[in-house]
Design a protein around this motif. Structure first.
Motif, PDB file in Angstrom:
ATOM      1  N   THR A 143      20.862  27.665  47.797  1.00  0.00           N
ATOM      2  CA  THR A 143      21.549  29.246  48.375  1.00  0.00           C
ATOM      3  C   THR A 143      21.433  29.436  49.533  1.00  0.00           C
ATOM      4  O   THR A 143      20.108  29.767  49.810  1.00  0.00           O
ATOM      5  CB  THR A 143      21.323  30.302  47.216  1.00  0.00           C
ATOM      6  OG1 THR A 143      20.390  31.321  47.551  1.00  0.00           O
ATOM      7  CG2 THR A 143      22.206  29.656  46.123  1.00  0.00           C
ATOM      8  N   ALA A 144      22.348  29.913  50.506  1.00  0.00           N
ATOM      9  CA  ALA A 144      21.693  30.324  51.485  1.00  0.00           C
ATOM     10  C   ALA A 144      21.318  31.159  51.696  1.00  0.00           C
ATOM     11  O   ALA A 144      20.503  31.305  52.958  1.00  0.00           O
ATOM     12  CB  ALA A 144      23.485  30.599  52.069  1.00  0.00           C
ATOM     13  N   ARG A 145      21.118  32.816  50.504  1.00  0.00           N
ATOM     14  CA  ARG A 145      20.618  33.382  50.677  1.00  0.00           C
ATOM     15  C   ARG A 145      18.652  32.958  50.920  1.00  0.00           C
ATOM     16  O   ARG A 145      17.735  33.689  51.373  1.00  0.00           O
ATOM     17  CB  ARG A 145      20.545  34.836  49.815  1.00  0.00           C
ATOM     18  CG  ARG A 145      20.134  35.705  49.475  1.00  0.00           C
ATOM     19  CD  ARG A 145      20.075  36.795  48.768  1.00  0.00           C
ATOM     20  NE  ARG A 145      19.281  37.910  48.482  1.00  0.00           N
ATOM     21  CZ  ARG A 145      19.310  38.855  47.239  1.00  0.00           C
ATOM     22  NH1 ARG A 145      20.946  38.531  46.894  1.00  0.00           N
ATOM     23  NH2 ARG A 145      19.059  39.724  47.771  1.00  0.00           N
ATOM     24  N   GLU A 146      18.480  32.613  49.495  1.00  0.00           N
ATOM     25  CA  GLU A 146      17.062  32.073  49.270  1.00  0.00           C
ATOM     26  C   GLU A 146      16.452  31.115  50.875  1.00  0.00           C
ATOM     27  O   GLU A 146      15.734  30.814  50.608  1.00  0.00           O
ATOM     28  CB  GLU A 146      17.346  31.236  48.132  1.00  0.00           C
ATOM     29  CG  GLU A 146      15.979  30.878  47.343  1.00  0.00           C
ATOM     30  CD  GLU A 146      15.872  30.264  46.356  1.00  0.00           C
ATOM     31  OE1 GLU A 146      14.624  29.726  46.158  1.00  0.00           O
ATOM     32  OE2 GLU A 146      16.362  29.325  45.589  1.00  0.00           O
TER      33      GLU A 146
ATOM     34  N   GLY B  80      24.657  17.866  61.533  1.00  0.00           N
ATOM     35  CA  GLY B  80      25.600  17.986  60.265  1.00  0.00           C
ATOM     36  C   GLY B  80      25.549  18.302  58.578  1.00  0.00           C
ATOM     37  O   GLY B  80      26.548  18.752  58.586  1.00  0.00           O
ATOM     38  N   SER B  81      24.458  19.168  58.646  1.00  0.00           N
ATOM     39  CA  SER B  81      25.052  19.522  56.764  1.00  0.00           C
ATOM     40  C   SER B  81      24.950  21.544  57.338  1.00  0.00           C
ATOM     41  O   SER B  81      24.854  21.244  58.495  1.00  0.00           O
ATOM     42  CB  SER B  81      23.833  19.710  56.596  1.00  0.00           C
ATOM     43  OG  SER B  81      22.155  19.659  56.701  1.00  0.00           O
ATOM     44  N   TRP B  82      24.815  21.762  56.265  1.00  0.00           N
ATOM     45  CA  TRP B  82      24.212  22.792  56.263  1.00  0.00           C
ATOM     46  C   TRP B  82      23.689  23.658  56.683  1.00  0.00           C
ATOM     47  O   TRP B  82      23.788  24.336  57.351  1.00  0.00           O
ATOM     48  CB  TRP B  82      25.270  24.074  54.622  1.00  0.00           C
ATOM     49  CG  TRP B  82      24.023  23.914  54.089  1.00  0.00           C
ATOM     50  CD1 TRP B  82      24.118  22.287  53.113  1.00  0.00           C
ATOM     51  CD2 TRP B  82      23.483  24.329  53.359  1.00  0.00           C
ATOM     52  NE1 TRP B  82      22.874  22.377  52.386  1.00  0.00           N
ATOM     53  CE2 TRP B  82      22.109  23.428  52.637  1.00  0.00           C
ATOM     54  CE3 TRP B  82      22.741  26.452  53.388  1.00  0.00           C
ATOM     55  CZ2 TRP B  82      21.438  24.648  51.543  1.00  0.00           C
ATOM     56  CZ3 TRP B  82      21.868  26.981  52.762  1.00  0.00           C
ATOM     57  CH2 TRP B  82      21.371  25.751  51.928  1.00  0.00           C
ATOM     58  N   LEU B  83      22.349  22.883  56.591  1.00  0.00           N
ATOM     59  CA  LEU B  83      21.400  23.105  57.156  1.00  0.00           C
ATOM     60  C   LEU B  83      21.032  24.020  58.951  1.00  0.00           C
ATOM     61  O   LEU B  83      20.773  24.507  58.832  1.00  0.00           O
ATOM     62  CB  LEU B  83      20.299  22.605  57.254  1.00  0.00           C
ATOM     63  CG  LEU B  83      19.825  22.090  55.716  1.00  0.00           C
ATOM     64  CD1 LEU B  83      19.298  21.160  55.375  1.00  0.00           C
ATOM     65  CD2 LEU B  83      19.004  23.327  55.079  1.00  0.00           C
TER      66      LEU B  83
ATOM     67  N   THR C  29      13.391  39.666  58.774  1.00  0.00           N
ATOM     68  CA  THR C  29      14.233  40.229  57.665  1.00  0.00           C
ATOM     69  C   THR C  29      15.028  41.580  58.096  1.00  0.00           C
ATOM     70  O   THR C  29      14.972  42.368  57.820  1.00  0.00           O
ATOM     71  CB  THR C  29      13.840  40.681  55.889  1.00  0.00           C
ATOM     72  OG1 THR C  29      13.327  39.292  55.081  1.00  0.00           O
ATOM     73  CG2 THR C  29      15.866  40.544  55.504  1.00  0.00           C
ATOM     74  N   PRO C  30      16.575  41.317  58.508  1.00  0.00           N
ATOM     75  CA  PRO C  30      17.772  42.163  58.963  1.00  0.00           C
ATOM     76  C   PRO C  30      17.531  43.065  57.860  1.00  0.00           C
ATOM     77  O   PRO C  30      17.953  42.794  56.364  1.00  0.00           O
ATOM     78  CB  PRO C  30      18.742  41.740  59.154  1.00  0.00           C
ATOM     79  CG  PRO C  30      18.327  40.721  59.722  1.00  0.00           C
ATOM     80  CD  PRO C  30      17.549  40.317  58.302  1.00  0.00           C
ATOM     81  N   ARG C  31      17.853  44.646  58.390  1.00  0.00           N
ATOM     82  CA  ARG C  31      17.882  45.822  57.296  1.00  0.00           C
ATOM     83  C   ARG C  31      17.051  45.621  56.671  1.00  0.00           C
ATOM     84  O   ARG C  31      17.608  45.993  54.859  1.00  0.00           O
ATOM     85  CB  ARG C  31      19.710  45.644  56.998  1.00  0.00           C
ATOM     86  CG  ARG C  31      20.256  45.741  58.457  1.00  0.00           C
ATOM     87  CD  ARG C  31      21.738  45.679  58.093  1.00  0.00           C
ATOM     88  NE  ARG C  31      22.363  44.301  57.165  1.00  0.00           N
ATOM     89  CZ  ARG C  31      22.025  43.214  58.033  1.00  0.00           C
ATOM     90  NH1 ARG C  31      22.072  43.311  59.156  1.00  0.00           N
ATOM     91  NH2 ARG C  31      22.481  42.313  57.084  1.00  0.00           N
ATOM     92  N   SER C  32      15.528  45.239  56.485  1.00  0.00           N
ATOM     93  CA  SER C  32      14.983  45.577  54.698  1.00  0.00           C
ATOM     94  C   SER C  32      14.777  46.601  54.843  1.00  0.00           C
ATOM     95  O   SER C  32      13.939  46.392  53.196  1.00  0.00           O
ATOM     96  CB  SER C  32      13.411  44.157  55.778  1.00  0.00           C
ATOM     97  OG  SER C  32      12.844  44.772  56.260  1.00  0.00           O
ATOM     98  N   SER C  33      14.463  47.359  55.710  1.00  0.00           N
ATOM     99  CA  SER C  33      14.313  48.730  55.697  1.00  0.00           C
ATOM    100  C   SER C  33      12.796  48.622  54.853  1.00  0.00           C
ATOM    101  O   SER C  33      12.176  49.642  53.658  1.00  0.00           O
ATOM    102  CB  SER C  33      15.433  49.673  54.116  1.00  0.00           C
ATOM    103  OG  SER C  33      16.024  49.599  55.212  1.00  0.00           O
TER     104      SER C  33
ATOM    105  N   LEU D 241      12.709  30.106  55.028  1.00  0.00           N
ATOM    106  CA  LEU D 241      12.624  30.482  57.171  1.00  0.00           C
ATOM    107  C   LEU D 241      11.874  30.840  57.556  1.00  0.00           C
ATOM    108  O   LEU D 241      11.738  30.701  57.976  1.00  0.00           O
ATOM    109  CB  LEU D 241      14.129  29.605  56.741  1.00  0.00           C
ATOM    110  CG  LEU D 241      15.131  28.237  57.118  1.00  0.00           C
ATOM    111  CD1 LEU D 241      16.287  28.333  57.617  1.00  0.00           C
ATOM    112  CD2 LEU D 241      13.920  27.145  57.846  1.00  0.00           C
ATOM    113  N   ARG D 242      12.325  32.157  57.128  1.00  0.00           N
ATOM    114  CA  ARG D 242      11.308  32.873  57.820  1.00  0.00           C
ATOM    115  C   ARG D 242      10.015  33.255  57.605  1.00  0.00           C
ATOM    116  O   ARG D 242       9.357  33.046  58.545  1.00  0.00           O
ATOM    117  CB  ARG D 242      12.127  34.557  56.839  1.00  0.00           C
ATOM    118  CG  ARG D 242      13.405  34.827  57.656  1.00  0.00           C
ATOM    119  CD  ARG D 242      14.278  36.074  57.354  1.00  0.00           C
ATOM    120  NE  ARG D 242      15.811  36.767  57.316  1.00  0.00           N
ATOM    121  CZ  ARG D 242      16.859  36.765  55.891  1.00  0.00           C
ATOM    122  NH1 ARG D 242      16.059  36.615  54.703  1.00  0.00           N
ATOM    123  NH2 ARG D 242      17.677  36.294  57.232  1.00  0.00           N
ATOM    124  N   HIS D 243       9.649  32.879  56.138  1.00  0.00           N
ATOM    125  CA  HIS D 243       8.551  32.775  55.076  1.00  0.00           C
ATOM    126  C   HIS D 243       7.885  31.745  56.723  1.00  0.00           C
ATOM    127  O   HIS D 243       6.808  31.569  56.874  1.00  0.00           O
ATOM    128  CB  HIS D 243       8.693  32.350  54.068  1.00  0.00           C
ATOM    129  CG  HIS D 243       6.854  31.995  53.852  1.00  0.00           C
ATOM    130  ND1 HIS D 243       6.353  32.431  53.243  1.00  0.00           N
ATOM    131  CD2 HIS D 243       6.899  30.671  53.837  1.00  0.00           C
ATOM    132  CE1 HIS D 243       5.401  31.706  52.692  1.00  0.00           C
ATOM    133  NE2 HIS D 243       5.496  30.045  53.181  1.00  0.00           N
TER     134      HIS D 243
END
Length: 349
Positions: A105-108, A39-42, A183-187, A113-115
């Motif tokens: 923030t969504a980005r951070e 129910g949260s943004w998580l 990470t998508p498009r991390s090049s 989460l990827r880590h």
């Protein structure tokens, strides 16, 4: 005559503590917050992480729960997410108590989460038992330090999370490398083209190609330190957290302050008042560029303001110039202090 039922409200009922003052909220036990990921943004953040893993054909799905901080246990394919991210009121309290909201923030949040997904993948497949893994990342059985002293100039490690976190332990080195790869498009091939860390990224790429679609052996899905078992109050939690992260602040010398400010411009505003106005922007800028903890920077700026009052310094000229000078000063002191023999290893794990 039959009575029509009222439709259920689509809005989630706010908990009583959401309207408490900070002092009252600090007296609430963590287990009594009764917050949840559902129910949260998580929920959306975790689903995005799983989508990214699936897009790379990584056949691992982590479970998640709320706890006191970010971590991934060794014995279960799961991720603990800090409780404060489950409610805006708790995020505001977190910022007040420790000057930042890690993952707020969504980005951070996705970066973290990827880590954490890297930890889950490593343990799910037992990757640390492979000889090549050990050659590149080191001994996963190495004891975790309480603090570590990174080398900001090193190119042997990727830079994903702040504070050069890959340098604190072989497990973190792998998790950071995996996160960059995921990470998508991390090049990453281009970004790390002339770095020794590229070998680690190429190894992760080869490893994940080898394991594409391979399901790991099932492990019991348990939860370590879930919120329902944490009996400490929020006040007790933050007292311990502030003690853990209140590392030594960078030293600022009077000579530096006299160079930036004046003491013969009586009509100019006080130096401390100008610093106070720009305090948050200075802290944010220095923390982002150096990885220094906001708590340490907050203490440093308090010391700076105290010294300007003692020296009776005035802020003559452009406030933007003064803000930039103080930012540059703290940035320099933060980074160079990493090599100071008199300062203990500064970043808590």
């Amino acid at each position: 005559m039959s009575l029509k039922r009222r439709p259920k409200s689509s809005q989630k009922r706010e908990p009583a503590w959401a309207s408490y003052s900070d002092d009252d909220l600090l007296n609430v036990r963590m287990k009594d917050l009764r917050v949840a990921i559902k129910g949260s943004w998580l929920e959306g953040q975790l689903e995005q992480m799983h989508d990214e893993l699936a897009s790379r054909d990584v056949a691992v799905r982590a479970h998640a729960w709320l706890s006191h901080e970010w971590f991934s246990p060794h014995d279960t394919p799961g991720i603990a997410v800090p409780f404060y991210l489950a409610h805006p009121r708790l995020m505001r309290l977190e910022r007040k108590m420790v000057m930042e909201v890690e993952g707020g923030t969504a980005r951070e949040c996705m970066r973290i989460l990827r880590h954490e997904a890297g930890h889950v993948v490593q343990r799910a497949y037992g990757l640390h038992r492979r000889r090549r893994w050990q050659q590149l990342f080191g001994n996963a059985g190495k004891r975790y330090p309480d603090h570590y002293r990174p080398d900001p100039t090193s190119k042997r490690y990727v830079q994903h999370l702040r504070r050069w976190y890959a340098q604190c332990h072989p497990d973190e080195d792998f998790a950071e490398t995996f996160a960059v790869w995921l990470t998508p498009r991390s090049s990453w091939r281009k970004k790390y083209a002339d770095w020794p860390a590229l070998k680690k990224l190429e190894y992760v790429d080869e490893l994940m190609s080898e394991l594409a679609g391979v399901k790991p052996l099932p492990k019991r899905r348990t939860q370590m330190d879930p919120m329902r078992e944490l009996r400490m109050t929020l006040g007790e939690h933050y007292a311990a957290k502030r003690k853990r992260f209140a590392v030594d602040a960078p030293t600022v010398f009077d000579r530096d302050l006299k160079r930036i400010f004046a003491n013969d411009q009586q009509n100019a505003p006080s130096a401390s008042s100008v610093i106070k106005r720009h305090r948050n922007r200075i802290m944010t800028s220095v923390s982002q560029s150096t990885g220094e903890y906001p708590l340490a920077l907050d203490a440093a700026l308090e010391d700076v303001m105290d010294r300007t009052r003692v020296l009776k310094l005035r802020a003559a000229g452009s406030e933007i110039r003064i803000r930039n000078d103080i930012t540059a000063l703290l940035t320099k002191r933060s980074v160079t202090s990493l090599y100071s023999a008199g300062r203990r290893q500064q970043f808590a794990v």
